[in-house]
Design a protein around this motif. Structure first.
Motif, PDB file in Angstrom:
ATOM      1  N   ASP A   3       0.813  -1.213   0.000  1.00 57.05           N
ATOM      2  CA  ASP A   3       0.000   0.000   0.000  1.00 57.05           C
ATOM      3  C   ASP A   3       0.849   1.267   0.000  1.00 57.05           C
ATOM      4  OD1 ASP A   3      -0.964  -0.287   3.543  1.00 57.05           O
ATOM      5  OD2 ASP A   3       0.982  -0.180   2.538  1.00 57.05           O
ATOM      6  N   ARG A   4       2.171   1.120   0.142  1.00 58.71           N
ATOM      7  CA  ARG A   4       3.038   2.301   0.027  1.00 58.71           C
ATOM      8  C   ARG A   4       3.323   2.655  -1.436  1.00 58.71           C
ATOM      9  NH1 ARG A   4       7.785   1.860   1.168  1.00 58.71           N
ATOM     10  NH2 ARG A   4       8.007  -0.412   1.266  1.00 58.71           N
ATOM     11  N   PHE A   5       2.996   1.728  -2.323  1.00 56.97           N
ATOM     12  CA  PHE A   5       3.252   1.927  -3.747  1.00 56.97           C
ATOM     13  C   PHE A   5       1.950   2.305  -4.457  1.00 56.97           C
ATOM     14  CE2 PHE A   5       7.509  -0.022  -4.604  1.00 56.97           C
ATOM     15  CZ  PHE A   5       7.798  -0.437  -3.316  1.00 56.97           C
ATOM     16  N   SER A   6       2.045   3.243  -5.360  1.00 56.85           N
ATOM     17  CA  SER A   6       0.891   3.542  -6.200  1.00 56.85           C
ATOM     18  C   SER A   6       1.376   3.910  -7.594  1.00 56.85           C
ATOM     19  CB  SER A   6       0.049   4.686  -5.610  1.00 56.85           C
ATOM     20  OG  SER A   6       0.805   5.876  -5.557  1.00 56.85           O
ATOM     21  N   ALA A   7       0.625   3.458  -8.574  1.00 60.54           N
ATOM     22  CA  ALA A   7       0.976   3.738  -9.960  1.00 60.54           C
ATOM     23  C   ALA A   7      -0.236   4.310 -10.672  1.00 60.54           C
ATOM     24  CB  ALA A   7       1.464   2.473 -10.657  1.00 60.54           C
ATOM     25  N   GLU A   8       0.039   5.217 -11.588  1.00 54.96           N
ATOM     26  CA  GLU A   8      -1.023   5.823 -12.372  1.00 54.96           C
ATOM     27  C   GLU A   8      -0.607   5.924 -13.825  1.00 54.96           C
ATOM     28  OE1 GLU A   8      -3.021   8.897  -9.116  1.00 54.96           O
ATOM     29  OE2 GLU A   8      -1.689   9.671 -10.682  1.00 54.96           O
ATOM     30  N   ARG A   9      -1.582   5.988 -14.674  1.00 56.59           N
ATOM     31  CA  ARG A   9      -1.318   6.235 -16.087  1.00 56.59           C
ATOM     32  C   ARG A   9      -2.460   7.099 -16.633  1.00 56.59           C
ATOM     33  NH1 ARG A   9      -0.835   2.206 -21.340  1.00 56.59           N
ATOM     34  NH2 ARG A   9       0.430   3.638 -22.598  1.00 56.59           N
ATOM     35  N   PRO A  10      -2.439   8.368 -16.271  1.00 55.35           N
ATOM     36  CA  PRO A  10      -3.518   9.253 -16.706  1.00 55.35           C
ATOM     37  C   PRO A  10      -3.559   9.373 -18.223  1.00 55.35           C
ATOM     38  CG  PRO A  10      -1.705  10.514 -15.775  1.00 55.35           C
ATOM     39  CD  PRO A  10      -1.393   9.075 -15.515  1.00 55.35           C
ATOM     40  N   LYS A  11      -4.751   9.312 -18.763  1.00 53.79           N
ATOM     41  CA  LYS A  11      -4.961   9.471 -20.203  1.00 53.79           C
ATOM     42  C   LYS A  11      -4.252   8.415 -21.035  1.00 53.79           C
ATOM     43  CE  LYS A  11      -5.424  14.478 -19.678  1.00 53.79           C
ATOM     44  NZ  LYS A  11      -4.931  15.815 -20.096  1.00 53.79           N
ATOM     45  N   GLY A  12      -3.805   7.371 -20.410  1.00 48.02           N
ATOM     46  CA  GLY A  12      -3.201   6.282 -21.163  1.00 48.02           C
ATOM     47  C   GLY A  12      -1.890   6.617 -21.831  1.00 48.02           C
ATOM     48  N   SER A  13      -1.209   7.649 -21.322  1.00 45.34           N
ATOM     49  CA  SER A  13       0.064   8.005 -21.957  1.00 45.34           C
ATOM     50  C   SER A  13       1.211   7.656 -20.996  1.00 45.34           C
ATOM     51  CB  SER A  13       0.069   9.480 -22.320  1.00 45.34           C
ATOM     52  OG  SER A  13      -0.206  10.275 -21.164  1.00 45.34           O
ATOM     53  N   PHE A  14       1.854   8.656 -20.388  1.00 37.08           N
ATOM     54  CA  PHE A  14       2.953   8.374 -19.466  1.00 37.08           C
ATOM     55  C   PHE A  14       2.402   7.746 -18.190  1.00 37.08           C
ATOM     56  CE2 PHE A  14       2.399  11.481 -16.119  1.00 37.08           C
ATOM     57  CZ  PHE A  14       1.548  12.409 -16.708  1.00 37.08           C
ATOM     58  N   SER A  15       3.308   7.169 -17.412  1.00 37.56           N
ATOM     59  CA  SER A  15       2.905   6.564 -16.146  1.00 37.56           C
ATOM     60  C   SER A  15       3.839   7.051 -15.045  1.00 37.56           C
ATOM     61  CB  SER A  15       2.974   5.045 -16.243  1.00 37.56           C
ATOM     62  OG  SER A  15       2.691   4.423 -15.009  1.00 37.56           O
ATOM     63  N   THR A  16       3.323   7.079 -13.826  1.00 32.76           N
ATOM     64  CA  THR A  16       4.152   7.387 -12.671  1.00 32.76           C
ATOM     65  C   THR A  16       4.030   6.265 -11.650  1.00 32.76           C
ATOM     66  OG1 THR A  16       2.373   8.642 -11.629  1.00 32.76           O
ATOM     67  CG2 THR A  16       3.961   9.882 -12.956  1.00 32.76           C
ATOM     68  N   LEU A  17       5.130   6.020 -10.955  1.00 34.39           N
ATOM     69  CA  LEU A  17       5.163   5.072  -9.855  1.00 34.39           C
ATOM     70  C   LEU A  17       5.647   5.835  -8.630  1.00 34.39           C
ATOM     71  CD1 LEU A  17       4.998   2.073  -8.864  1.00 34.39           C
ATOM     72  CD2 LEU A  17       7.438   1.897  -9.406  1.00 34.39           C
ATOM     73  N   GLU A  18       4.823   5.871  -7.608  1.00 36.00           N
ATOM     74  CA  GLU A  18       5.185   6.584  -6.384  1.00 36.00           C
ATOM     75  C   GLU A  18       5.385   5.587  -5.254  1.00 36.00           C
ATOM     76  OE1 GLU A  18       2.209   9.186  -4.709  1.00 36.00           O
ATOM     77  OE2 GLU A  18       3.669  10.191  -3.402  1.00 36.00           O
ATOM     78  N   ILE A  19       6.434   5.809  -4.487  1.00 32.82           N
ATOM     79  CA  ILE A  19       6.676   5.029  -3.282  1.00 32.82           C
ATOM     80  C   ILE A  19       6.634   5.994  -2.103  1.00 32.82           C
ATOM     81  CG2 ILE A  19       8.155   3.386  -2.086  1.00 32.82           C
ATOM     82  CD1 ILE A  19       9.593   2.880  -4.740  1.00 32.82           C
ATOM     83  N   GLN A  20       5.745   5.729  -1.177  1.00 28.73           N
ATOM     84  CA  GLN A  20       5.650   6.573   0.017  1.00 28.73           C
ATOM     85  C   GLN A  20       6.430   5.929   1.160  1.00 28.73           C
ATOM     86  OE1 GLN A  20       1.359   6.868   0.496  1.00 28.73           O
ATOM     87  NE2 GLN A  20       1.333   8.801  -0.626  1.00 28.73           N
ATOM     88  N   ARG A  21       6.954   6.795   2.027  1.00 31.34           N
ATOM     89  CA  ARG A  21       7.665   6.330   3.232  1.00 31.34           C
ATOM     90  C   ARG A  21       8.681   5.242   2.871  1.00 31.34           C
ATOM     91  NH1 ARG A  21       2.434   6.049   3.880  1.00 31.34           N
ATOM     92  NH2 ARG A  21       2.402   3.771   4.151  1.00 31.34           N
ATOM     93  N   THR A  22       9.608   5.587   2.021  1.00 26.23           N
ATOM     94  CA  THR A  22      10.560   4.602   1.511  1.00 26.23           C
ATOM     95  C   THR A  22      11.302   3.879   2.624  1.00 26.23           C
ATOM     96  OG1 THR A  22      12.188   6.376   1.219  1.00 26.23           O
ATOM     97  CG2 THR A  22      10.940   5.683  -0.729  1.00 26.23           C
ATOM     98  N   GLU A  23      11.624   2.625   2.345  1.00 26.79           N
ATOM     99  CA  GLU A  23      12.379   1.776   3.269  1.00 26.79           C
ATOM    100  C   GLU A  23      13.634   1.297   2.533  1.00 26.79           C
ATOM    101  OE1 GLU A  23       9.673  -1.368   4.143  1.00 26.79           O
ATOM    102  OE2 GLU A  23       8.251  -0.060   5.199  1.00 26.79           O
ATOM    103  N   GLN A  24      14.617   0.854   3.290  1.00 26.54           N
ATOM    104  CA  GLN A  24      15.853   0.406   2.655  1.00 26.54           C
ATOM    105  C   GLN A  24      15.598  -0.761   1.709  1.00 26.54           C
ATOM    106  OE1 GLN A  24      18.700  -0.078   5.945  1.00 26.54           O
ATOM    107  NE2 GLN A  24      19.686   1.801   5.236  1.00 26.54           N
TER     108      GLN A  24
END
Lengths: 111, 112
Positions: free
Chosen positions: B63-84
């Motif tokens: 649940d710390r990871f989230s990915a999006e691809r708005p409009k079906g073009s580029f995508s982002t991958l976010e990591i919250q509260r990163t761990e080693q």
């Protein structure tokens, strides 16, 4: 997903054919075999895929045994640039196209 | 360049910080994938998009990871509260037809 077994590492002399084996004894009848490779510090690169028949393209040949339990990727004239990790992948049929990588075979082409 | 582009190539962050990676796929490709690769291991599937719809997520995607691809073009991958343990190479791939996927060069994340 079908499990594949590959040797951990192999050496090949430059200019000679490199034959990379893969065992996929649990593969089902409609599962393809795919090969990718990963050169150091780069993303994986698609090489070839097959179902039953042998396949050839500009990069390599793929020989699949009649019982489909194993296959061999052949690089006919290996060059130093072919040094890479080679992955044999036989995923369960899926509409997503996701790839399940194992640890692959590290091929070292030597001069 | 018409290949898959990932940004940044390298990211060093402190534990607990959030990070976001971007992937620009090949323009006509409707399928987009994220993978994670640790040293000495093959890439591990994280998630899959067809156009803008996220159709599959691995249980590796906590649940710390989230990915999006708005409009079906580029995508982002976010990591919250990163761990080693999040330190790895994050690879993006796109494809038009299965199984030929084109991979980017990846974003190497180091969490200190």
């Amino acid at each position: 997903d079908a499990k594949t077994t590959q040797p951990t590492s192999m050496d090949c002399a430059e200019g000679r054919a490199a034959n990379l084996p893969c065992n996929h004894s649990t593969i089902s009848g409609n599962e393809y075999v795919y090969w990718y490779r990963q050169i150091h510090s780069q993303g994986p690169q698609y090489i070839i895929h097959g179902l039953k028949n042998n396949e050839t393209n500009e990069m390599a040949s793929l020989i699949i045994t009649e019982d489909r339990k194993s296959s061999t990727l052949i690089l006919p004239h290996a060059t130093l640039r072919d040094t890479a990790v080679y992955y044999c992948i036989a995923p369960r049929s899926s509409n997503t196209g996701k790839l399940i990588f194992g640890q692959g075979t590290t091929l070292q082409v030597k001069p | 360049d018409t290949g898959v582009s990932q940004d940044p190539r390298h990211k060093i962050t402190k534990r607990g910080q959030n990070v976001t990676f971007r992937c620009d796929p090949i323009s006509e490709h409707n399928r987009l994938y994220w993978y994670r690769q640790t040293l000495g291991q093959g890439p591990e599937f994280l998630t899959y998009f067809q156009n803008e719809a996220q159709l599959e997520k691995s249980r590796l995607l906590s649940d710390r990871f989230s990915a999006e691809r708005p409009k079906g073009s580029f995508s982002t991958l976010e990591i919250q509260r990163t761990e080693q343990g999040d330190s790895a190479m994050y690879l993006c791939a796109s494809s038009l037809r299965h199984p030929e996927a084109f991979f980017g060069q990846g974003t190497r994340l180091t969490v200190v």
